[in-house]
Design a protein around this motif. Structure first.
Motif, PDB file in Angstrom:
ATOM      1  N   LEU A 111       0.834  -1.209   0.000  1.00 41.67           N
ATOM      2  CA  LEU A 111       0.000   0.000   0.000  1.00 41.67           C
ATOM      3  C   LEU A 111       0.863   1.252   0.000  1.00 41.67           C
ATOM      4  CD1 LEU A 111      -2.788   1.276   0.114  1.00 41.67           C
ATOM      5  CD2 LEU A 111      -2.718   1.056   2.625  1.00 41.67           C
ATOM      6  N   VAL A 114       1.877   1.852  -3.502  1.00 42.89           N
ATOM      7  CA  VAL A 114       0.751   2.361  -4.296  1.00 42.89           C
ATOM      8  C   VAL A 114       0.574   3.855  -4.055  1.00 42.89           C
ATOM      9  CG1 VAL A 114      -1.762   2.280  -4.570  1.00 42.89           C
ATOM     10  CG2 VAL A 114      -0.460   0.146  -4.406  1.00 42.89           C
ATOM     11  N   CYS A 118       1.220   6.875  -6.741  1.00 43.55           N
ATOM     12  CA  CYS A 118       0.044   7.704  -7.057  1.00 43.55           C
ATOM     13  C   CYS A 118       0.307   9.192  -6.813  1.00 43.55           C
ATOM     14  CB  CYS A 118      -1.156   7.273  -6.226  1.00 43.55           C
ATOM     15  SG  CYS A 118      -1.955   5.766  -6.797  1.00 43.55           S
ATOM     16  N   ILE A 310      -1.530  -3.433  -6.747  1.00 47.37           N
ATOM     17  CA  ILE A 310      -2.829  -3.654  -6.096  1.00 47.37           C
ATOM     18  C   ILE A 310      -3.148  -5.145  -6.043  1.00 47.37           C
ATOM     19  CG2 ILE A 310      -5.317  -3.297  -6.349  1.00 47.37           C
ATOM     20  CD1 ILE A 310      -4.642  -0.487  -7.440  1.00 47.37           C
ATOM     21  N   TRP A 313      -1.022  -6.394  -3.263  1.00 46.29           N
ATOM     22  CA  TRP A 313      -1.604  -5.970  -1.989  1.00 46.29           C
ATOM     23  C   TRP A 313      -2.829  -6.817  -1.646  1.00 46.29           C
ATOM     24  CZ3 TRP A 313      -6.606  -4.207  -1.280  1.00 46.29           C
ATOM     25  CH2 TRP A 313      -6.902  -3.794   0.016  1.00 46.29           C
ATOM     26  N   GLY A 314      -3.672  -7.086  -2.624  1.00 44.70           N
ATOM     27  CA  GLY A 314      -4.876  -7.884  -2.385  1.00 44.70           C
ATOM     28  C   GLY A 314      -4.550  -9.266  -1.860  1.00 44.70           C
TER      29      GLY A 314
END
Length: 493
Positions: A111, A114, A118, A310, A313-314
């Protein structure tokens, strides 16, 4: 709720987590170069199959008992059963609770990347989480998992079904696309044949020692397949489907994990730049930098890298959710048999949701305490993974050793039975478990200082010391193992 084979496999695979060892990829790559990392996965996978076969045979023999804790009591017999189940249960608890921590830490790392990409990358003024914010993410994930495990079991069942497809589809896309997108790929001679010490960064000057440490990612990634055993009481045809779920999980992670490592390693653009603290990811997460280099190099944006981060991360989110479920089950089982301090609290079932809610929150609280050193120590993840692996794999070792020690004629095989190969397989499995536990207690960086100290041996030593002193002084007088589930006369050593 009765579990089908696919549901058992989905929940087991959620705990194993195909990307579990990825946070260790950078350090493992740096110890001895790509060849050691790539071939190390093959070696560790090979020996993991011995452990898997040994556990599958035991699971097939005892399909109605839902944990290694129960297996150990069955196999060790009435004399040694209480001690075996005591040791196994506590090792399971240590491994599973610290396993929650590894997922929370890994999820926070993903995260963090990410958010960084971003907001403009490390070079472009992006936001890089401070230790306090990182700890807040770690705690946040743990609390979310605890809430879901307390109030939303139906949601968890649905998430577990999503998890296996999320990881297989997402992992396949990453493995296929990453080398294709990369502007250049490393030659096979580099990936499979290049060894390189990084003594100036790791302080390690011995190549054999560096190779041993480079295998830590493989050891840690191939964990969690015992989850199928926790579900056997609820699984249709458990004497067959339990072993299938165990071995299928190992098979999937063996193939996909190696493919993932190969995809990352072939796609390296500049080895030294991966670890540069001034690069786009701050040198903090090598897989993220490889993804960024590939997609930004080809498309001049980081959208592809973000999507795959992502996905990663999931997988950690799903893994943590499943791990806290397993941890709470073992705490509840040991508390039910009065083997846990203040057992009367942790064995209580939530009156509405019918889950061991107190055990869930105990696991979450201990996991949070394990993460507090994040504020001051840089090698927290190494320590937590070491504690997790020694506890979790050590828990595997107790029933396998008991199976090895018992008289062959007293073992009642299930549908999955290895016959004459059983004892040699169990011996190799047990020796491999001993080796695995040993290497996770080694120093990982030199010189040894407070900031680089692997505190796992100290933490484990204190915990296991207290547990064994408690056994010798008091618990051996009254703890009889899982007496509600074990027919102590059914198998004798």
């Amino acid at each position: 709720m009765e579990q089908t084979l696919f549901k058992s496999l989905a929940i087991t695979f959620s705990t194993v987590t195909m990307f579990a060892g990825i946070p260790l990829y950078g350090s493992s790559l740096r110890y001895a170069g790509p060849a050691s990392l790539v071939w190390g996965w093959v070696v560790v996978s090979f020996f993991t199959w011995f452990v898997g076969f040994a556990m599958a045979e035991i699971c097939s023999s005892f399909p109605t008992t839902g944990s290694l804790y129960f297996w150990a009591a069955h196999l060790a017999g009435p004399v040694w059963g209480p001690l075996a189940s005591w040791c196994c249960a506590w090792l399971e608890i240590i491994g599973l609770i610290s396993g929650i921590g590894t997922m929370a830490y890994s999820g926070s790392q993903a995260l963090q990347m990410v958010i960084l990409l971003c907001t403009g990358t490390n070079k472009g003024g992006g936001y890089f989480a401070s230790p306090a914010v990182f700890l807040a993410m770690y705690v946040g994930f743990t609390l979310i998992w605890a809430v879901l495990n307390t109030f939303a079991l139906r949601v968890i069942a649905f998430i577990d079904m999503i998890s296996i497809w999320w990881q297989i589809i997402g992992g396949t896309a990453l493995v296929v696309m990453l080398p294709l997108v990369s502007l250049s790929t490393k030659p096979s001679s580099y990936v499979f044949g290049h060894y390189e010490l990084a003594s100036e960064f790791t302080g390690i000057t011995s190549m054999p020692y560096a190779v041993v440490l480079s295998l830590l990612i493989s050891h840690f990634s191939l964990l969690g397949y015992d989850t199928a055993a926790h579900l056997t009481e609820e699984t249709k045809g458990a004497d067959k489907n339990g072993p299938i779920a165990i071995l299928s999980s190992i098979g999937i992670v063996t193939l996909f994990g190696w493919a993932y490592i190969l995809a990352l390693t072939f796609s390296i653009q500049n080895f030294d730049y991966l670890f540069d603290v001034n690069n786009e990811t701050g040198g903090a997460y090598v897989p993220a930098q490889i993804l960024y280099d590939a997609f930004h190099g080809r498309y001049h944006n980081s959208i592809g890298a973000l999507l795959f981060l992502i996905v990663i991360w999931g997988s950690f989110f799903f893994g943590g959710l499943s791990t806290i479920t397993s941890a709470a089950r073992v705490v509840y089982a040991l508390s039910r048999d009065k083997g846990f301090p203040f057992s009367h609290i942790w064995r209580q079932i939530h009156p509405k949701h019918r889950v061991p809610a107190n055990a869930v929150w105990l696991c979450a609280a201990i996991c949070i305490l394990l993460g507090l050193p994040i504020l001051k120590i840089h090698v927290v993840f190494t320590a937590i993974t070491s504690i997790c692996t020694v506890g979790w794999v050590g828990g595997y070792g107790v029933p396998i050793f008991a199976r090895l020690a018992m008289a062959q004629e007293n073992f009642k095989p299930g549908p999955f039975y290895m016959g004459r190969a059983s004892r040699p397989v169990c011996l190799v499995a047990f020796l491999w478990i001993c080796y695995t536990c040993s290497v996770f207690l080694l120093p990982t960086l030199y010189p040894i200082e407070l900031a680089t100290f692997n505190y796992a041996p100290v933490a484990l030593g204190v915990c296991l010391g207290v547990i064994m002193v408690w056994w010798l002084v008091d618990a051996r007088k009254w703890f009889k193992g899982p007496v509600r589930n074990v027919d102590e006369g059914s198998q004798k050593v």
